[in-house]
Design a protein around this motif. Structure first.
Motif, PDB file in Angstrom:
ATOM      1  N   LEU A 244    -127.628 -49.261  24.828  1.00 19.53           N
ATOM      2  CA  LEU A 244    -127.484 -48.257  23.771  1.00 19.53           C
ATOM      3  C   LEU A 244    -126.344 -48.611  22.816  1.00 19.53           C
ATOM      4  O   LEU A 244    -126.459 -48.418  21.596  1.00 19.53           O
ATOM      5  CB  LEU A 244    -127.246 -46.879  24.385  1.00 19.53           C
ATOM      6  CG  LEU A 244    -128.497 -46.135  24.862  1.00 19.53           C
ATOM      7  CD1 LEU A 244    -128.102 -44.862  25.601  1.00 19.53           C
ATOM      8  CD2 LEU A 244    -129.419 -45.804  23.699  1.00 19.53           C
ATOM      9  N   GLU A 245    -125.248 -49.108  23.357  1.00 24.47           N
ATOM     10  CA  GLU A 245    -124.130 -49.497  22.494  1.00 24.47           C
ATOM     11  C   GLU A 245    -124.531 -50.659  21.586  1.00 24.47           C
ATOM     12  O   GLU A 245    -124.166 -50.692  20.399  1.00 24.47           O
ATOM     13  CB  GLU A 245    -122.921 -49.864  23.352  1.00 24.47           C
ATOM     14  CG  GLU A 245    -122.291 -48.650  24.031  1.00 24.47           C
ATOM     15  CD  GLU A 245    -121.173 -49.027  24.984  1.00 24.47           C
ATOM     16  OE1 GLU A 245    -120.586 -50.120  24.801  1.00 24.47           O
ATOM     17  OE2 GLU A 245    -120.891 -48.243  25.912  1.00 24.47           O
ATOM     18  N   CYS A 246    -125.290 -51.591  22.137  1.00 29.13           N
ATOM     19  CA  CYS A 246    -125.782 -52.706  21.332  1.00 29.13           C
ATOM     20  C   CYS A 246    -126.742 -52.196  20.255  1.00 29.13           C
ATOM     21  O   CYS A 246    -126.686 -52.617  19.094  1.00 29.13           O
ATOM     22  CB  CYS A 246    -126.476 -53.721  22.237  1.00 29.13           C
ATOM     23  SG  CYS A 246    -127.019 -55.229  21.406  1.00 29.13           S
TER      24      CYS A 246
ATOM     25  N   ARG B 235    -135.677 -45.613  22.100  1.00 30.87           N
ATOM     26  CA  ARG B 235    -134.355 -44.989  21.974  1.00 30.87           C
ATOM     27  C   ARG B 235    -134.400 -43.545  22.498  1.00 30.87           C
ATOM     28  O   ARG B 235    -133.511 -43.113  23.252  1.00 30.87           O
ATOM     29  CB  ARG B 235    -133.910 -45.034  20.514  1.00 30.87           C
ATOM     30  CG  ARG B 235    -132.464 -44.665  20.285  1.00 30.87           C
ATOM     31  CD  ARG B 235    -132.112 -44.809  18.811  1.00 30.87           C
ATOM     32  NE  ARG B 235    -132.196 -46.186  18.352  1.00 30.87           N
ATOM     33  CZ  ARG B 235    -133.109 -46.643  17.479  1.00 30.87           C
ATOM     34  NH1 ARG B 235    -134.009 -45.816  16.973  1.00 30.87           N
ATOM     35  NH2 ARG B 235    -133.102 -47.899  17.118  1.00 30.87           N
ATOM     36  N   LYS B 236    -135.413 -42.807  22.114  1.00 29.55           N
ATOM     37  CA  LYS B 236    -135.539 -41.418  22.576  1.00 29.55           C
ATOM     38  C   LYS B 236    -135.716 -41.363  24.085  1.00 29.55           C
ATOM     39  O   LYS B 236    -135.192 -40.457  24.757  1.00 29.55           O
ATOM     40  CB  LYS B 236    -136.719 -40.750  21.881  1.00 29.55           C
ATOM     41  CG  LYS B 236    -136.461 -40.431  20.409  1.00 29.55           C
ATOM     42  CD  LYS B 236    -137.697 -39.840  19.749  1.00 29.55           C
ATOM     43  CE  LYS B 236    -137.469 -39.598  18.263  1.00 29.55           C
ATOM     44  NZ  LYS B 236    -138.698 -39.090  17.597  1.00 29.55           N
ATOM     45  N   ASP B 237    -136.453 -42.325  24.641  1.00 29.25           N
ATOM     46  CA  ASP B 237    -136.629 -42.380  26.090  1.00 29.25           C
ATOM     47  C   ASP B 237    -135.292 -42.590  26.790  1.00 29.25           C
ATOM     48  O   ASP B 237    -134.996 -41.942  27.808  1.00 29.25           O
ATOM     49  CB  ASP B 237    -137.594 -43.501  26.476  1.00 29.25           C
ATOM     50  CG  ASP B 237    -139.051 -43.124  26.258  1.00 29.25           C
ATOM     51  OD1 ASP B 237    -139.337 -41.914  26.106  1.00 29.25           O
ATOM     52  OD2 ASP B 237    -139.911 -44.029  26.237  1.00 29.25           O
ATOM     53  N   LEU B 238    -134.482 -43.486  26.253  1.00 28.00           N
ATOM     54  CA  LEU B 238    -133.181 -43.735  26.870  1.00 28.00           C
ATOM     55  C   LEU B 238    -132.277 -42.510  26.790  1.00 28.00           C
ATOM     56  O   LEU B 238    -131.569 -42.186  27.747  1.00 28.00           O
ATOM     57  CB  LEU B 238    -132.496 -44.935  26.217  1.00 28.00           C
ATOM     58  CG  LEU B 238    -132.854 -46.305  26.783  1.00 28.00           C
ATOM     59  CD1 LEU B 238    -132.076 -47.397  26.069  1.00 28.00           C
ATOM     60  CD2 LEU B 238    -132.600 -46.381  28.278  1.00 28.00           C
TER      61      LEU B 238
ATOM     62  N   GLY C 249    -122.549 -40.856  28.175  1.00 24.38           N
ATOM     63  CA  GLY C 249    -121.598 -40.980  27.074  1.00 24.38           C
ATOM     64  C   GLY C 249    -122.093 -41.918  25.992  1.00 24.38           C
ATOM     65  O   GLY C 249    -121.885 -41.660  24.794  1.00 24.38           O
ATOM     66  N   SER C 250    -122.766 -43.008  26.385  1.00 25.48           N
ATOM     67  CA  SER C 250    -123.335 -43.929  25.396  1.00 25.48           C
ATOM     68  C   SER C 250    -124.443 -43.261  24.600  1.00 25.48           C
ATOM     69  O   SER C 250    -124.632 -43.569  23.417  1.00 25.48           O
ATOM     70  CB  SER C 250    -123.868 -45.188  26.090  1.00 25.48           C
ATOM     71  OG  SER C 250    -122.824 -45.912  26.705  1.00 25.48           O
TER      72      SER C 250
ATOM     73  N   ASP D  13    -125.291 -50.785  17.139  1.00 29.07           N
ATOM     74  CA  ASP D  13    -124.806 -51.773  16.174  1.00 29.07           C
ATOM     75  C   ASP D  13    -125.934 -52.544  15.494  1.00 29.07           C
ATOM     76  O   ASP D  13    -125.851 -52.840  14.299  1.00 29.07           O
ATOM     77  CB  ASP D  13    -123.875 -52.772  16.862  1.00 29.07           C
ATOM     78  CG  ASP D  13    -122.588 -52.138  17.349  1.00 29.07           C
ATOM     79  OD1 ASP D  13    -122.126 -51.178  16.706  1.00 29.07           O
ATOM     80  OD2 ASP D  13    -122.058 -52.600  18.375  1.00 29.07           O
ATOM     81  N   THR D  14    -127.006 -52.848  16.267  1.00 30.86           N
ATOM     82  CA  THR D  14    -128.004 -53.802  15.743  1.00 30.86           C
ATOM     83  C   THR D  14    -129.449 -53.320  15.828  1.00 30.86           C
ATOM     84  O   THR D  14    -130.361 -54.088  15.522  1.00 30.86           O
ATOM     85  CB  THR D  14    -127.888 -55.140  16.497  1.00 30.86           C
ATOM     86  OG1 THR D  14    -128.078 -54.920  17.908  1.00 30.86           O
ATOM     87  CG2 THR D  14    -126.533 -55.781  16.267  1.00 30.86           C
ATOM     88  N   ASN D  15    -129.688 -52.076  16.251  1.00 26.15           N
ATOM     89  CA  ASN D  15    -131.055 -51.523  16.303  1.00 26.15           C
ATOM     90  C   ASN D  15    -132.027 -52.410  17.085  1.00 26.15           C
ATOM     91  O   ASN D  15    -132.999 -52.935  16.548  1.00 26.15           O
ATOM     92  CB  ASN D  15    -131.605 -51.305  14.881  1.00 26.15           C
ATOM     93  CG  ASN D  15    -130.898 -50.203  14.148  1.00 26.15           C
ATOM     94  OD1 ASN D  15    -130.707 -49.113  14.679  1.00 26.15           O
ATOM     95  ND2 ASN D  15    -130.472 -50.470  12.927  1.00 26.15           N
ATOM     96  N   ILE D  16    -131.771 -52.548  18.374  1.00 28.97           N
ATOM     97  CA  ILE D  16    -132.642 -53.371  19.210  1.00 28.97           C
ATOM     98  C   ILE D  16    -133.839 -52.580  19.748  1.00 28.97           C
ATOM     99  O   ILE D  16    -134.764 -53.174  20.306  1.00 28.97           O
ATOM    100  CB  ILE D  16    -131.872 -54.002  20.393  1.00 28.97           C
ATOM    101  CG1 ILE D  16    -131.298 -52.924  21.326  1.00 28.97           C
ATOM    102  CG2 ILE D  16    -130.756 -54.910  19.872  1.00 28.97           C
ATOM    103  CD1 ILE D  16    -130.641 -53.488  22.579  1.00 28.97           C
TER     104      ILE D  16
END
Length: 273
Positions: A99-101, A113-116, A151-152, A104-107
């Motif tokens: 998530l932090e990555c 993303r919503k699942d995470l 937190g991420s 920064d870079t939209n991986i």
């Protein structure tokens, strides 16, 4: 393979170059019960690789696909205590790194993303293995690692949640499963996750204060000095409040409500006369 990974640890971060076999080994050993392999090699190299963008695009996609397709976060999560806690806990850490990555870079795509975001809450909702350090196997620390993952999510610029109350219901559930005290600073990690959410303005000050009121009411209503587990739960909550008092020292509105809660408990316990 161990020697290959040890050599990578000695390589300058910006010059790291992973083989596909090394990546596969790391993925399959996220929850290895050998703490040297799991912590010192696998977790460290995943962190260094993602933070320095040294995985190839194909490797990055492979890691993401493996994470999403192998149910790592919820592996055997409803079963009695077992070694899969290491898989879940260190997958939670990997989820936070990803998530932090992504921030920064939209991986991720929007669905991933919503699942995470959803899983970071679901994981703490369900995790019932509260062990910290496990002899011969090292740190499980699932609640702490799950808090880092949360937190991420809460600090992510694209975080979305339709009902902020779900966060505080989750916090209340985590505390309510305690049968013995937290031993390894889990309260600080839980408090930090929520602080990051407020700091990122993904949790409004009003929602945060309402959440404090909700959890406080739930835990105080069940408190019974004759039942040790309810004492441990209330003490954990007090520790979280104490951390928030420090974290939000410059926010008068939040600080005021937290201090009111703490003063009330200090009076009840005879610390203030």
């Amino acid at each position: 393979m161990i020697e290959e990974l040890e050599a990578l640890l000695k390589t300058p971060a910006t010059k790291l170059d992973f083989t596909n076999n090394q990546v596969d080994f790391m993925l399959k050993n996220i929850g290895n019960t050998n703490p040297y392999i799991r912590d010192n090699l696998v977790y460290t190299l995943f962190t260094t690789g993602f933070m320095n963008n040294t995985f190839t695009l194909v490797q990055q996609e492979h890691i993401i696909d493996y994470f999403f397709n192998n149910d790592l976060l919820l592996k055997d999560i409803l079963a009695p205590q077992n070694d899969y806690v290491f898989t879940r806990s260190f997958s939670a850490l990997l989820g936070g790194i990803l998530l932090e990555c992504d921030d920064d870079t939209n991986i991720f795509n929007d669905t991933q993303r919503k699942d995470l975001f959803k899983w970071s809450i679901q994981y703490l909702n369900l995790e019932n293995d509260y062990r910290g350090f496990v002899p011969d196997k090292g740190w499980a620390h699932a609640i702490a690692h799950g808090s880092d993952f949360l937190g991420s999510s809460l600090s992510h610029t694209k975080f979305q949640l339709s009902n902020v109350n779900d966060l505080f219901i989750t916090l209340q559930k985590v505390i309510n499963r305690l049968e013995t005290p937290f031993l390894d600073n889990e309260e600080a990690r839980l408090a930090s996750a929520f602080k990051l959410g407020v700091q990122a303005e993904n949790i409004s000050v009003e929602d945060f204060i309402n959440g404090i009121q909700y959890v406080d009411k739930e835990l105080w209503q069940q408190y019974d000095a004759a039942k040790l587990n309810t004492c441990y739960r209330l003490y954990a909550w007090i520790h979280i409040l104490q951390h928030w008092l420090i974290f939000f020292a410059n926010d008068t509105k939040i600080k005021t409500i937290i201090k009111q809660k703490l003063d009330y408990y200090y009076n009840k316990m005879g610390y203030i006369f």
